[in-house]
Design a protein around this motif. Structure first.
Motif, short mmCIF file in Angstrom:
data_model
loop_
_atom_site.label_atom_id
_atom_site.label_comp_id
_atom_site.label_asym_id
_atom_site.label_seq_id
_atom_site.Cartn_x
_atom_site.Cartn_y
_atom_site.Cartn_z
N ILE A 166 0.87 -1.15 0.02
CA ILE A 166 0.26 0.28 -0.16
C ILE A 166 0.96 1.18 0.03
N HIS A 167 0.89 1.94 -0.92
CA HIS A 167 1.64 3.21 -1.69
C HIS A 167 1.44 4.62 -0.46
N THR A 168 -0.01 4.05 -0.82
CA THR A 168 -0.20 5.80 -0.77
C THR A 168 -1.78 5.41 0.36
N PRO A 169 -1.76 6.75 1.72
CA PRO A 169 -3.21 7.15 2.35
C PRO A 169 -3.82 7.74 1.76
N ALA A 170 -4.16 7.91 1.10
CA ALA A 170 -4.61 9.02 0.32
C ALA A 170 -6.03 8.32 -0.32
N PRO A 171 -7.20 8.85 -0.93
CA PRO A 171 -8.31 7.53 -1.23
C PRO A 171 -7.95 7.57 -2.64
N TRP A 172 -6.83 7.95 -3.73
CA TRP A 172 -6.37 7.07 -5.03
C TRP A 172 -6.41 6.16 -5.01
N GLY A 173 -5.38 5.54 -3.81
CA GLY A 173 -4.75 4.64 -3.69
C GLY A 173 -5.54 3.48 -3.62
N SER A 205 -3.80 -11.75 -0.34
CA SER A 205 -2.91 -11.85 0.60
C SER A 205 -2.44 -12.66 2.09
N ILE A 206 -0.89 -13.08 1.95
CA ILE A 206 -0.90 -13.32 3.11
C ILE A 206 -0.05 -12.10 4.21
N GLU A 207 -0.09 -11.04 3.60
CA GLU A 207 0.10 -9.94 4.36
C GLU A 207 0.51 -8.31 3.37
N GLY A 208 -0.16 -7.47 3.99
CA GLY A 208 -0.07 -6.34 3.40
C GLY A 208 1.79 -5.81 4.22
N ILE A 209 2.12 -4.27 3.58
CA ILE A 209 3.11 -3.95 3.70
C ILE A 209 2.66 -2.58 3.59
N VAL A 210 2.94 -1.42 4.28
CA VAL A 210 3.46 -0.21 3.99
C VAL A 210 4.41 0.49 3.54
N VAL A 211 4.20 1.46 3.57
CA VAL A 211 5.79 2.45 3.01
C VAL A 211 6.44 3.40 3.86
N SER A 212 5.51 3.43 5.06
CA SER A 212 6.34 3.79 5.69
C SER A 212 5.73 3.59 7.60
N ARG A 231 2.34 -5.19 7.83
CA ARG A 231 3.67 -4.50 8.35
C ARG A 231 4.73 -3.37 7.98
N ALA A 232 5.10 -2.51 8.36
CA ALA A 232 5.80 -1.43 7.53
C ALA A 232 7.14 -2.07 7.56
N VAL A 233 6.94 -1.01 6.10
CA VAL A 233 8.74 -1.80 5.37
C VAL A 233 8.86 -0.44 4.57
N THR A 234 9.57 0.30 5.56
CA THR A 234 9.84 1.69 4.71
C THR A 234 10.74 1.87 3.74
N ASN A 235 10.08 2.79 3.26
CA ASN A 235 11.02 2.24 0.92
C ASN A 235 12.51 3.23 1.42
N GLY A 236 12.96 2.86 0.20
CA GLY A 236 14.53 3.04 0.16
C GLY A 236 14.56 3.92 -1.79
N VAL A 237 15.47 4.11 -1.86
CA VAL A 237 16.67 4.38 -2.44
C VAL A 237 17.67 3.44 -3.48
N GLU A 238 18.22 3.09 -4.60
CA GLU A 238 19.12 2.37 -4.73
C GLU A 238 19.72 3.43 -5.94
N ILE A 239 20.76 3.78 -4.52
CA ILE A 239 22.22 4.65 -4.08
C ILE A 239 23.17 4.55 -4.99
N TYR A 462 11.86 -7.29 3.28
CA TYR A 462 10.65 -7.68 1.93
C TYR A 462 10.63 -9.24 1.87
N GLY A 463 11.76 -9.82 2.48
CA GLY A 463 12.59 -11.09 2.57
C GLY A 463 12.66 -11.58 1.37
#
Length: 465
Positions: A166-173, A205-212, A231-239, A462-463
Motif C-alpha cells: 500500500i503506497h498511499t493513504p489517500a483515496p486515489w490509492g 494476501s498473506i500480508e500487507g506492507i505499508v511504506v513507512s 507491517r511497515a517496510v519504509t521505502n528506500g532508494v537505489e544509491i 521484504y524477504g
C-alpha cells in the motif's frame, strides 16, 4: 523468483511512469539486478505514456526486446499481447503491450469507472498469463501487488503468497468499482454496490506492507480488520542509481564541500545556466497536497539572492494542478534565477538533485505515504527542509541532517483545514537558517542517510532472497 506487478515502472530508459511509485519500482529492479536476485516486474506499456506523448515512448521501445506473444480475454474479447522485455543481470522488466485495445493508451487517464476497471483488470490478466506460461507459479516465492490496481489477480487465480503493498493513504490509492462490473466480467455477486480493491487485495494476501511506519496508523483506521497481517517496510532508494559518482568517496567535510561544489558547477552548466548562488529545488508531481505554492512564495520572498530549480508534472484532469504548472513555468520565464523542469524524467531528477544545495519537501502532513526525493537528495549530501510526513520523521533529525517544519499529523485531514500561513512562516525560517548551514548539515545527511535509505535494507526486510 520474486514477481512484482505494478501499474507503472520508471527506468532510466523512456518514461512509462507518472511519479514516485514508478521510480520506486525502478529502484527495486536495479537493486535486484545488483544483488543478483531473481526478479521479474510486470507492467503495461502505455502508447502515450503518462502525459508525455508517443514520441517519449520511442526511447523505451528501442531498448526492449520482444520476448513472447500471446492472447488474453478481456470483456469478452480476445486481445493479442506482445511481451516486451528489458533484462539486466537477474532482473527482468516485462512491458506488456496489448495491441487491439484502448486500455493501455495512457497511464492514469480514464474517462469512466468502467475504463479504469478494465485498465486494472488488463494489467492483472497479462501478469497472470505471463507468470503461468513463462515463469511457472511453482517457481514464485511472492507475487507483490503494488497498490490496488493489480488486486484483480486473486480474483483470476488463487496463489498462496500474494502480498499487497500500500503506497498511499489517500483515496486515489484505494479504488472502488461498481459491483455490476464484477458480475459482468467474473459472474461474482458482491453484496455491496461498490467493491474496494485494497480490501480485495488484503483479504487475498498473506500480508500487507505499508511504506513507512507512520502509514501503519493511517491504515489501522482504514482497514482495521486486516491489521493483524500488515507491517511497515519504509521505502528506500537505489544509491548507485542516484548518487553522483564523484560523491562515492568523501574523506571529510572539506573534501565533501569541494566535491559538492564541483558537482553543482558541472550540472548547472548542463542545465544551461551559470550561477554561484545557493540553489534551492522543488521538483515533484504537481498536485495540491504537495503544496507547490510554497516554492512560489519562497521565490517571491528571497528575490534574486537564491537560484531555484522548480518543476514537475500535473495530471491533465487535475485542472488546478495544470494551472499551477503553468504558473511555475511562467515564473521561470520571468526570472533569470529560476529554471523550470517539466516532466517525470528520472535523469532530469538526478540533475536537479545534483545541482541543488537545499531540497524542499512540502506535502501536507498526513497525506504523504513515504516520499523518497528527500532520500535521494540526502545520499548526495543535499539537506532537505521537510514537513513532518511520510518517512521523514524516521530519518531527519531537525537541525542535524536536515530541517523539519509544521505539525506531525496522523490523520488524513481535508486540505482546507491547514494553517498554511503559519507553516509557511516556519518553512521560510528554516530556509533562511539552511542558507548558512547547508554544507555542514548536508555532510551529516551524506553520512547518516545511506544505511537506512539503501535498497539493500528494503530488499532484506521484504524477504527477497
Amino acid at each position: 523468483m520474486i514477481v512484482s506487478v505494478t501499474a507503472e515502472l520508471g527506468l532510466d530508459i523512456g518514461q512509462n511512469f507518472a511519479g514516485g511509485l514508478g521510480i520506486l519500482e525502478g529502484d527495486k529492479f536495479y537493486a535486484a539486478s545488483r544483488l543478483s536476485i531473481n526478479y521479474t516486474v510486470i507492467t503495461l506499456f502505455y502508447r502515450r505514456g503518462y502525459v508525455n506523448g508517443e514520441e517519449k515512448q520511442k526511447e523505451l521501445l528501442s531498448n526492449l526486446n520482444k520476448e513472447w506473444e500471446s492472447e488474453i480475454t478481456l470483456g469478452g474479447q480476445r486481445i493479442k499481447v506482445e511481451y516486451l522485455a528489458y533484462t539486466l543481470n537477474t532482473a527482468k522488466a516485462i512491458f506488456a503491450n496489448p495491441l487491439n485495445t484502448k486500455f493501455n493508451d495512457q497511464l492514469y487517464v480514464e474517462n469512466s469507472d468502467e475504463e479504469r476497471f478494465y485498465k486494472c483488470l488488463l494489467l492483472a490478466r497479462v501478469a497472470e498469463n505471463y507468470i503461468n506460461e513463462r515463469i511457472g507459479w511453482d517457481k514464485v516465492k511472492y507475487v507483490d501487488m503494488q497498490e490496488a490496481c493489480p488486486a484483480f489477480l486473486p480474483l483470476i487465480r488463487y496463489f498462496p503468497s500474494y502480498r499487497i503493498i500500500i503506497h498511499t493513504p489517500a483515496p486515489w490509492g484505494h479504488p472502488t468499482f461498481p459491483s455490476y462490473l464484477f458480475k459482468k466480467e467474473f459472474g461474482y455477486e458482491f453484496p455491496l454496490d461498490h467493491v474496494v480493491m485494497t480490501d480485495i487485495g488484503l483479504s487475498s494476501s498473506i500480508e500487507g506492507i505499508v511504506v513507512s511506519k507512520k502509514m501503519l496508523k493511517h491504515v489501522g483506521r482504514t482497514f482495521p480488520q486486516h491489521m493483524y497481517k500488515i507491517r511497515a517496510v519504509t521505502n528506500g532508494v537505489e544509491i548507485p542509481r542516484w548518487r553522483h559518482p564523484l560523491l562515492n568517496d568523501v574523506k571529510d567535510l572539506d573534501d565533501f564541500i569541494k566535491k559538492r561544489k564541483e558537482v553543482k558547477r558541472d550540472i548547472i552548466k548542463k542545465l544551461g545556466k551559470d550561477t554561484d548562488k545557493p540553489t534551492i529545488a522543488w521538483l515533484r508531481r504537481i498536485t495540491a497536497y504537495k503544496r507547490p505554492d510554497f516554492i512560489l512564495r519562497l521565490i517571491d520572498d528571497l528575490k534574486d539572492d537564491v537560484f531555484f530549480i522548480i518543476g514537475g508534472l500535473a495530471h491533465p484532469k487535475d485542472y488546478s494542478a495544470v494551472e499551477m504548472e503553468r504558473r511555475l513555468k511562467e515564473i521561470s520565464e520571468m526570472k533569470n534565477n529560476v529554471i523550470f523542469v517539466r516532466g517525470a524524467d528520472a535523469n532530469l531528477m538526478k540533475l536537479a538533485i545534483w545541482a541543488s544545495d537545499i531540497w524542499t519537501f512540502t506535502p501536507f502532513s498526513g497525506w504523504e505515504a513515504s516520499g523518497t526525493s528527500f532520500m535521494k537528495a540526502g545520499i548526495n549530501g543535499v539537506p532537505s527542509i521537510a514537513s513532518r510526513d511520510g518517512a521523514v520523521p524516521e530519518i531527519i533529525n531537525d537541525g542535524y541532517n536536515g530541517w523539519l517544519f509544521g505539525e506531525d499529523r496522523e490523520t488524513l485531514l481535508p486540505l482546507n483545514v491547514y494553517d498554511d500561513n503559519k507553516e509557511y512562516e516556519e518553512f521560510l525560517k528554516k530556509i533562511k537558517l539552511a542558507l548558512s548551514q547547508f554544507y555542514e548539515v548536508g555532510y551529516n545527511a551524506y553520512k547518516t542517510f545511506p544505511t537506512y535509505c539503501a535498497m539493500d535494507r528494503l530488499m532484506k526486510e521484504y524477504g527477497y532472497p
